[in-house]
Enzyme design. Structure first.
Site, PDB file in Angstrom:
ATOM      1  N   ASN A  21       0.859  -1.188   0.000  1.00 20.16           N
ATOM      2  CA  ASN A  21       0.000   0.000   0.000  1.00 20.16           C
ATOM      3  C   ASN A  21       0.896   1.239   0.000  1.00 20.16           C
ATOM      4  OD1 ASN A  21      -1.789   2.062   0.503  1.00 20.16           O
ATOM      5  ND2 ASN A  21      -2.229   1.452   2.628  1.00 20.16           N
ATOM      6  N   TRP A  22       1.016   1.857  -1.173  1.00 23.03           N
ATOM      7  CA  TRP A  22       1.940   2.990  -1.290  1.00 23.03           C
ATOM      8  C   TRP A  22       1.410   4.246  -0.601  1.00 23.03           C
ATOM      9  CZ3 TRP A  22       3.462   2.932  -7.243  1.00 23.03           C
ATOM     10  CH2 TRP A  22       4.126   1.726  -7.517  1.00 23.03           C
ATOM     11  N   LYS A  23       0.137   4.256  -0.278  1.00 19.66           N
ATOM     12  CA  LYS A  23      -0.507   5.463   0.264  1.00 19.66           C
ATOM     13  C   LYS A  23      -0.268   6.621  -0.717  1.00 19.66           C
ATOM     14  CE  LYS A  23      -0.071   3.477   4.794  1.00 19.66           C
ATOM     15  NZ  LYS A  23      -0.093   3.638   6.234  1.00 19.66           N
ATOM     16  N   HIS A 113      -9.523   1.431   4.683  1.00 20.64           N
ATOM     17  CA  HIS A 113      -8.237   1.609   5.381  1.00 20.64           C
ATOM     18  C   HIS A 113      -8.430   2.583   6.546  1.00 20.64           C
ATOM     19  CE1 HIS A 113      -4.155   2.909   6.244  1.00 20.64           C
ATOM     20  NE2 HIS A 113      -3.788   1.744   5.761  1.00 20.64           N
ATOM     21  N   GLU A 115      -6.825   5.013   7.559  1.00 19.48           N
ATOM     22  CA  GLU A 115      -6.645   6.437   7.224  1.00 19.48           C
ATOM     23  C   GLU A 115      -7.894   6.996   6.541  1.00 19.48           C
ATOM     24  OE1 GLU A 115      -2.847   5.945   5.259  1.00 19.48           O
ATOM     25  OE2 GLU A 115      -2.039   5.356   7.220  1.00 19.48           O
ATOM     26  N   GLU A 183      -5.544  -4.733  10.464  1.00 23.03           N
ATOM     27  CA  GLU A 183      -4.518  -3.726  10.697  1.00 23.03           C
ATOM     28  C   GLU A 183      -4.830  -2.969  11.981  1.00 23.03           C
ATOM     29  OE1 GLU A 183      -2.367  -2.556   6.889  1.00 23.03           O
ATOM     30  OE2 GLU A 183      -4.142  -1.313   6.959  1.00 23.03           O
ATOM     31  N   GLY A 189       2.296   2.370  10.863  1.00 19.34           N
ATOM     32  CA  GLY A 189       3.288   3.439  10.777  1.00 19.34           C
ATOM     33  C   GLY A 189       3.976   3.754  12.092  1.00 19.34           C
ATOM     34  N   SER A 229       3.267  -1.991  10.425  1.00 17.96           N
ATOM     35  CA  SER A 229       4.706  -2.065  10.699  1.00 17.96           C
ATOM     36  C   SER A 229       5.330  -3.406  10.319  1.00 17.96           C
ATOM     37  CB  SER A 229       4.994  -1.723  12.171  1.00 17.96           C
ATOM     38  OG  SER A 229       4.616  -0.386  12.442  1.00 17.96           O
ATOM     39  N   GLY A 250       2.786  -0.998   4.348  1.00 14.62           N
ATOM     40  CA  GLY A 250       2.794   0.426   3.996  1.00 14.62           C
ATOM     41  C   GLY A 250       4.211   0.916   3.770  1.00 14.62           C
ATOM     42  N   GLY A 251       4.799   1.521   4.799  1.00 13.19           N
ATOM     43  CA  GLY A 251       6.126   2.152   4.682  1.00 13.19           C
ATOM     44  C   GLY A 251       7.164   1.264   4.007  1.00 13.19           C
TER      45      GLY A 251
HETATM   46  P1  PGA Z   1       2.739   0.443   7.708  1.00 12.80           P
HETATM   47  O1  PGA Z   1       1.295   0.686   7.067  1.00 12.80           O
HETATM   48  O2  PGA Z   1       3.283  -0.840   7.123  1.00 12.80           O
HETATM   49  O3  PGA Z   1       3.541   1.653   7.299  1.00 12.80           O
HETATM   50  O4  PGA Z   1       2.567   0.336   9.185  1.00 12.80           O
HETATM   51  C1  PGA Z   1       0.398  -0.377   6.848  1.00 12.80           C
HETATM   52  C2  PGA Z   1      -0.861   0.155   6.231  1.00 12.80           C
HETATM   53  O5  PGA Z   1      -1.313   1.250   6.603  1.00 12.80           O
HETATM   54  O6  PGA Z   1      -1.470  -0.507   5.353  1.00 12.80           O
END
Ligand code: PGA
Length: 271
Positions: A21-23, A113, A115, A183, A189, A229, A250-251
């Site tokens: 997930n590149w966001k 998600h 966010e 999640e 994050g 994470s 994500g990251g």
């Molecule tokens: P993260 O994000 O790996 O940076 O914790 C995961 C996500 O939000 O899908």
């Protein structure tokens, strides 16, 4: 419905999915360079894409470029959107219809998600409507659920994710594929991932919820990912769990080498 494990090898019959997930990162040029490098790196390493599916979730503006690259070079990487409109095409300024994403050969759409839920007001009701819209256009919804640190303290780990999933399951017609990502909001994050045991506990509760509403066959076929994470150093522990079928990253999905190492978790010691 329960997964069968032989030693440490998962024998669930579900193909593991590692999803990046590149966001809101990478413009379309960066997206092309990244997907090209990722494909080369995995091919060089001899990755078996049939054994572990690899998906990326770029911003909307990158999808056409990714489609062109993947189809021209016949790359064994799939992709999807990070969100989708709950509406059919029409007067909804700024929204992106599921039908348009299907035209770009998206396989998946991430829906709900944390966010989107916390920053953009996606309620359980909206998540259900978006899921129905995605399914109606042939996209496979990748539904995110997870508890906040407060929820965890007040209700334990499983209650909120299970309630969020139950709120959406009726929007999915019988026989339709979907993916669930557990999640925990406190793990996203933060650098503080859940433990593999915590992830397994909630994944098992989510699978039971699917069995209750959709039957044992659907429950045993549905992939449940862990996200929050995830990195190359901790992926193996999650993948050893019988009810964890992959990761939403994500990251760590923004670095080709790190993401490739996550995809190739089977090469890590002990899996
Ligand atoms: P993260 O994000 O790996 O940076 O914790 C995961 C996500 O939000 O899908």
């Amino acid at each position: 419905m329960a997964s069968v494990t032989t030693g440490q090898v998962q024998q669930s019959g579900r193909t593991p999915l590692i999803a990046g997930n590149w966001k809101m990162n990478f413009d379309h040029l960066q997206a092309i360079a990244f997907v090209q490098k990722l494909a080369w790196s995995l091919k060089d390493a001899g990755h078996d894409f049939g054994a572990v599916e690899v998906a990326v979730f770029p911003p909307f503006t990158d999808l056409r470029s990714v489609q062109t690259l993947v189809s021209a070079d016949k790359l064994p990487i799939v992709y999807g959107s990070q969100d989708v409109s709950q509406y059919a095409p029409g007067a909804y300024t700024g929204d992106i219809a599921a039908a348009f994403l299907a035209q770009l050969d998206c396989t998946y759409a991430i829906i709900g998600h944390s966010e989107r839920r916390t920053l953009f007001g996606d309620t359980d009701e909206i998540v259900a409507a978006k899921t129905a819209a995605a399914v109606a256009s042939g996209l496979t919804p990748l539904i995110c659920v997870g508890e906040t640190a407060d929820d965890l303290e007040q209700h334990g780990a499983s209650a909120v994710p299970v309630a969020q999933l139950n709120a959406v399951l009726d929007a999915i017609p019988a026989g339709t594929d979907f993916v669930v990502a557990y999640e925990p909001v406190w793990a996203i994050g933060s650098g503080q991932a859940a433990t593999p045991d915590q992830a397994q506990q909630v994944a098992a509760a989510l699978r039971t919820a699917i069995a209750d509403r959709k039957g044992d066959e659907a429950a045993s076929a549905t992939r449940i990912l862990y996200g929050g994470s995830v990195k190359a150093e901790n992926i193996a522990g999650f993948m050893r769990q019988p009810d964890v079928d992959g990761a939403l990253v994500g990251g760590a999905s923004l670095d080709v080498d790190g993401f490739s190492a996550i995809v190739r978790y089977q090469k890590h010691v002990g899996v």
